[in-house]
Design an enzyme around this catalytic site. Structure first.
Site, PDB file in Angstrom:
ATOM      1  N   LYS A 127       0.860  -1.183   0.000  1.00 15.58           N
ATOM      2  CA  LYS A 127       0.000   0.000   0.000  1.00 15.58           C
ATOM      3  C   LYS A 127       0.897   1.234   0.000  1.00 15.58           C
ATOM      4  O   LYS A 127       1.913   1.282   0.708  1.00 15.58           O
ATOM      5  CB  LYS A 127      -0.884  -0.031   1.247  1.00 15.58           C
ATOM      6  N   SER A 203      -9.188   2.153   4.209  1.00 18.53           N
ATOM      7  CA  SER A 203      -8.431   2.781   3.139  1.00 18.53           C
ATOM      8  C   SER A 203      -7.545   1.820   2.349  1.00 18.53           C
ATOM      9  O   SER A 203      -6.950   2.209   1.344  1.00 18.53           O
ATOM     10  CB  SER A 203      -7.545   3.889   3.729  1.00 18.53           C
ATOM     11  N   SER A 227      -9.212   0.366   8.469  1.00 19.94           N
ATOM     12  CA  SER A 227      -8.721   0.359   7.090  1.00 19.94           C
ATOM     13  C   SER A 227      -8.138  -0.970   6.624  1.00 19.94           C
ATOM     14  O   SER A 227      -7.853  -1.122   5.441  1.00 19.94           O
ATOM     15  CB  SER A 227      -7.678   1.457   6.891  1.00 19.94           C
TER      16      SER A 227
END
Length: 543
Positions: A127, A203, A227
């Protein structure tokens, strides 16, 4: 030991039980991943179809194939690259490619005389937040950071490399990880492989979409309010938020967002999550806090529960509000399954004031977003303009700048009092079960904020979607989302299990039992390597 023998009273058909589990409930076959050990269940790699089968295995299974000499790291990396190029245009999960470096790393891994780590040669994605990779772009989903390049590896990245994982690229996220949907203006929305018009959550939505589609078997993620768990629920994955301080945040950070944020992965199997945590946990130099080592490795703890657990479950939010019926059904089914496994299950929830949680968490988040903009301004060497920042982030930061230091510390204190109330609740209960979300995946665009909008009103809508996950970021507890339910139209619905601070091994013990009793390894979304190659396995909802 409490084990899978207790599930027989419900009947195998009602729980979709893998027959190999009933024969041999050991960690090597938990959750339907039996074909990793049983050569008769796995076509030999070789040619496009063979490599597709290898790519459908979890990370532990892929590493085992490499150790046996049945595939090479380069073959797996090339297969993953091919899958990314074929499927990513449909879901927009991977936003930066590192193929040349990955192939070179794979060649070195193949040439090494010994394994570089427990996940030696397995393709991986990062990520684009916190886990920096030296020499690669670091944009955190923001137009403001276009052109920014990391100058050093994060400690977590170093540990992924030491474990033998090979990073192929970076995944999409909302700007600075703010919000439970992955729709940044910089890269565009990520589509859910189960239904590309639905949100992946956020997220870590890019990571979750990539793993759900089978582009890689696991991917880095982080969690500051759900997230990891929110996208795991939306995409039908395993998503563990470890205890605060379990994984490193250095050298750039001691804590992030006032201690709300933790690092880990999303994966298709429980054992991949455990193997990754074994490889990364522990303090780095200067860590502000950490935990002692668990009583056994996390991988060894899967499915192992030495006594019946006392489990609380709730179908309602912490404030007593109703959530979507599919989310209620998911937790009811899981509670029944836990009871059939020999655990004591009671309907109960912590006696906390949800308004206190929402108000103070939102104050902390607003200040954290304001601090994030200050931090990236130092990276960029100048202050951002309003037109360079998305409306939700800009408005939250402006609100955060107006909160005084005294108000912020009062919010921290109130959340610490609430955390003690939750800890007292867990003096009685080993585990708490909740729905992961208040709704199944919502349409893309559900949380768009206009430039003149109220960011706290947007927060209210986001809270209704994810009312359960943020408590554990405040308390620091470990929590895991498991894909144990599907809606009639084929969307995954996660169930969250929460344990005491520092007791990830308890979660892995229970999660392994649940994965064995109601496996999901055979479930693939319409947009996935497995469905593209075989046209095959129907994803029928559980009865």
């Amino acid at each position: 030991m409490v084990g899978v023998e207790h599930m027989s009273s419900l009947g195998a058909s009602s729980l979709d039980v893998c027959p190999s589990i009933l024969r041999d409930p050991t960690p090597t076959v938990l959750g339907g991943w039996c074909r990793i050990r049983d050569a008769g269940c796995r076509p030999k790699p070789g040619g496009r179809r063979g490599m597709s089968v290898a790519a459908e295995l979890d990370a532990v299974g892929q590493a085992e194939l490499i150790r046996r000499g049945e595939v090479t790291p380069e073959e797996l990396v090339r297969a993953a690259i091919e899958n990314i190029e074929a499927l990513n245009p449909r879901i927009n999960a991977v936003i930066h490619r590192m193929y040349d470096e990955a192939l070179e790393t794979a060649r070195r891994a193949a040439a090494a005389s010994t394994s570089t780590g427990p996940l030696h040669g397995v393709p991986f994605l990062l990520k684009d937040l916190l886990a920096e990779y030296a020499g690669q772009p670091y944009r955190a989903g923001s137009r403001f950071l276009e052109g920014n390049v990391s100058t050093q590896d994060a400690e977590l990245t170093r540990r992924y490399k030491a474990a033998g994982l090979i990073t192929l690229g970076k995944t999409n996220l909302p700007e600075f990880a703010v919000g439970p949907a992955t729709e940044p203006l910089l890269f565009g929305a990520t589509g859910n492989p189960w239904n590309a018009d639905k949100t992946t959550g956020g997220s870590s939505g890019g990571a979750a979409a990539a793993v759900a589609a089978g582009l890689v078997p696991l991917a880095h993620a982080n969690d500051g309010g759900g997230s990891i768990r929110v996208p795991a629920s939306c995409c039908g994955l395993v998503g563990l938020k470890p205890s605060r301080g379990r994984n490193p945040l250095g050298p750039r950070y001691g804590q992030v967002w006032g201690g709300l944020v933790t690092e880990h992965v999303v994966s298709r199997s429980v054992r991949d999550s455990a193997a990754a945590l074994d490889a990364t946990h522990g303090p780095d130099v200067g860590a502000p806090y950490w935990f002692e080592n668990p009583p056994t490795t996390f991988l060894e703890s899967i499915g192992r529960v030495e006594r019946p657990l006392k489990i609380a479950f709730t179908e309602q939010t912490y404030g007593g509000d109703e959530v979507h019926e599919e989310c209620r059904a998911a937790v009811r089914h899981t509670a029944t399954l836990c009871e059939s496994l020999g655990h004591k299950v009671v309907e109960s929830r912590p006696p906390i004031d949800e308004d206190v949680l929402f108000d103070n968490f939102t104050r902390m988040l607003a200040v954290a977003v304001a601090a994030t903009l200050r931090d990236v301004a130092r990276l960029k060497g100048r202050e951002p303009r309003e037109d360079e920042i998305e409306p939700l982030v800009w408005l939250m930061a402006q609100r955060g700048e107006r909160i005084t230091g005294g108000e912020y510390l009062a919010a921290v204190q109130d959340l610490q009092v609430l955390s003690r109330q939750v800890a007292q609740f867990h003096e009685e209960f080993d585990v708490m079960l909740t729905p992961t979300l208040g709704q199944p995946p919502v349409p893309i665009g559900a949380f768009v904020t206009e430039p003149t909008g109220d960011p706290f009103e947007t927060r209210r809508r986001m809270w209704s979607f994810a009312p359960f996950s943020q408590l554990q970021n405040a308390t620091g507890q470990p929590a895991i989302s498991l894909p144990l339910h599907w809606t009639p139209d084929g969307l995954p619905v996660g169930v969250q299990a929460v344990a005491r601070l520092g007791e990830e091994h308890t979660l892995f013990g229970l999660a392994g039992q649940l994965e064995a009793a109601a496996p999901w390894a055979h479930r693939w979304p319409p947009i996935s390597v497995a469905r593209e190659e075989t046209g095959a396995r129907a994803s029928a909802p559980l009865q």
